[in-house]
Scaffold this motif. Structure first.
Motif, PDB file in Angstrom:
ATOM      1  N   UNK A  92       2.977 -11.888   1.858  1.00 20.28           N
ATOM      2  CA  UNK A  92       2.108 -12.579   2.807  1.00 20.28           C
ATOM      3  C   UNK A  92       2.823 -12.744   4.151  1.00 20.28           C
ATOM      4  N   UNK A  93       2.774 -11.688   4.949  1.00 17.54           N
ATOM      5  CA  UNK A  93       3.539 -11.586   6.182  1.00 17.54           C
ATOM      6  C   UNK A  93       2.603 -11.227   7.337  1.00 17.54           C
ATOM      7  N   UNK A  94       3.054 -11.407   8.583  1.00 18.36           N
ATOM      8  CA  UNK A  94       2.205 -10.992   9.706  1.00 18.36           C
ATOM      9  C   UNK A  94       1.804  -9.517   9.621  1.00 18.36           C
ATOM     10  N   UNK A  95       2.768  -8.664   9.250  1.00 24.04           N
ATOM     11  CA  UNK A  95       2.471  -7.262   8.961  1.00 24.04           C
ATOM     12  C   UNK A  95       2.814  -7.028   7.490  1.00 24.04           C
ATOM     13  N   UNK A  96       1.824  -6.680   6.677  1.00 23.73           N
ATOM     14  CA  UNK A  96       2.045  -6.603   5.223  1.00 23.73           C
ATOM     15  C   UNK A  96       2.805  -5.349   4.799  1.00 23.73           C
ATOM     16  N   UNK A  97       4.076  -5.259   5.208  1.00 28.85           N
ATOM     17  CA  UNK A  97       4.890  -4.090   4.907  1.00 28.85           C
ATOM     18  C   UNK A  97       5.916  -4.404   3.837  1.00 28.85           C
TER      19      UNK A  97
END
Length: 223
Positions: A92-97
């Motif tokens: 669960x991150x700003x960019x789901x990488x």
């Protein structure tokens, strides 16, 4: 995400995010990386077979949210303590990488699919989009004296896995071994310990149901 091109996807026995090992290399599950048609070029993987591990950069496609939180609750801390999202590997991150180092078993050349990478230890759901592949270089990527914050050691198998009715005996040995190694890590949420609750995990096209009593995981059904 619009500037990133999906170059490949993974074919993995893990059909949904529940039950996927929480880090790469924890379960001996085999998988293969299949390139998208535009990138099925033999020259693009020339020399890759000389490396034992590769980095996969991929997308948490089953865990995307419209908003992000600056703090999350890592499973390694029991799901009760919040830490900064950039101090974790939470999806669960700003960019789901995602970033995973997996063992490269071999590179095979398929007449229809082009070069296919056979890997082991992947912590990716079946169909996960892959954006890049890079060779793992020990002198640059491995730092044995580095601090590891709240995750200093690799998690050990917590549970003994039992299949009293033999419902998994029809599985190929390699898949059965991978399933048992993933289950032994205890895929349940850290806050759930109801011995009567039945959990279901999608694996290799099957729905495997189990319950946990004490330190024993009991497989009760496969359909």
């Amino acid at each position: 995400m619009s500037d990133l091109k999906q170059i490949a996807h993974i074919e993995s026995p893990f059909g949904s995010k529940f039950g996927v090992p929480r880090q790469a290399g924890l379960a001996a599950a085999g998988a293969r990386v299949v390139f998208e048609p535009e990138y099925r070029v033999e020259e693009a993987v020339r020399g890759l077979e000389e490396f034992d591990y590769v980095w996969l950069i991929w997308r948490f496609h089953q865990a995307e949210r419209s908003e992000w939180s600056p703090t999350v609750r890592p499973p390694r801390l029991g799901g009760n303590q919040r830490v900064g999202v950039f101090a974790t590997r939470s999806p669960f991150r700003p960019n789901p990488l995602g970033l995973s180092a997996v063992r490269l078993l071999r590179v095979e050349h398929d007449s229809q699919l082009g070069p296919v990478l056979y890997v082991e230890g992947a912590d990716l759901v079946d169909g996960t989009p892959i954006f890049d592949i890079k060779p793992y270089i020990p002198y640059a990527d491995a730092h044995s004296d580095a601090r590891s914050g709240f995750a200093p050691d690799a998690p050990c198998p917590k549970l003994s896995v039992d299949d009293p009715d033999g419902v998994t005996l029809e599985m190929p040995d390699n898949l059965r071994k991978a399933l048992f190694s993933a289950l032994a890590l205890d895929p349940r949420p850290s806050y759930q310990h109801d011995p009567q609750r039945i959990y279901t995990m999608s694996f290799a096209g099957c729905e495997v149901s189990f319950k946990v009593v004490g330190e024993r995981l009991i497989i009760v059904k496969k359909c």
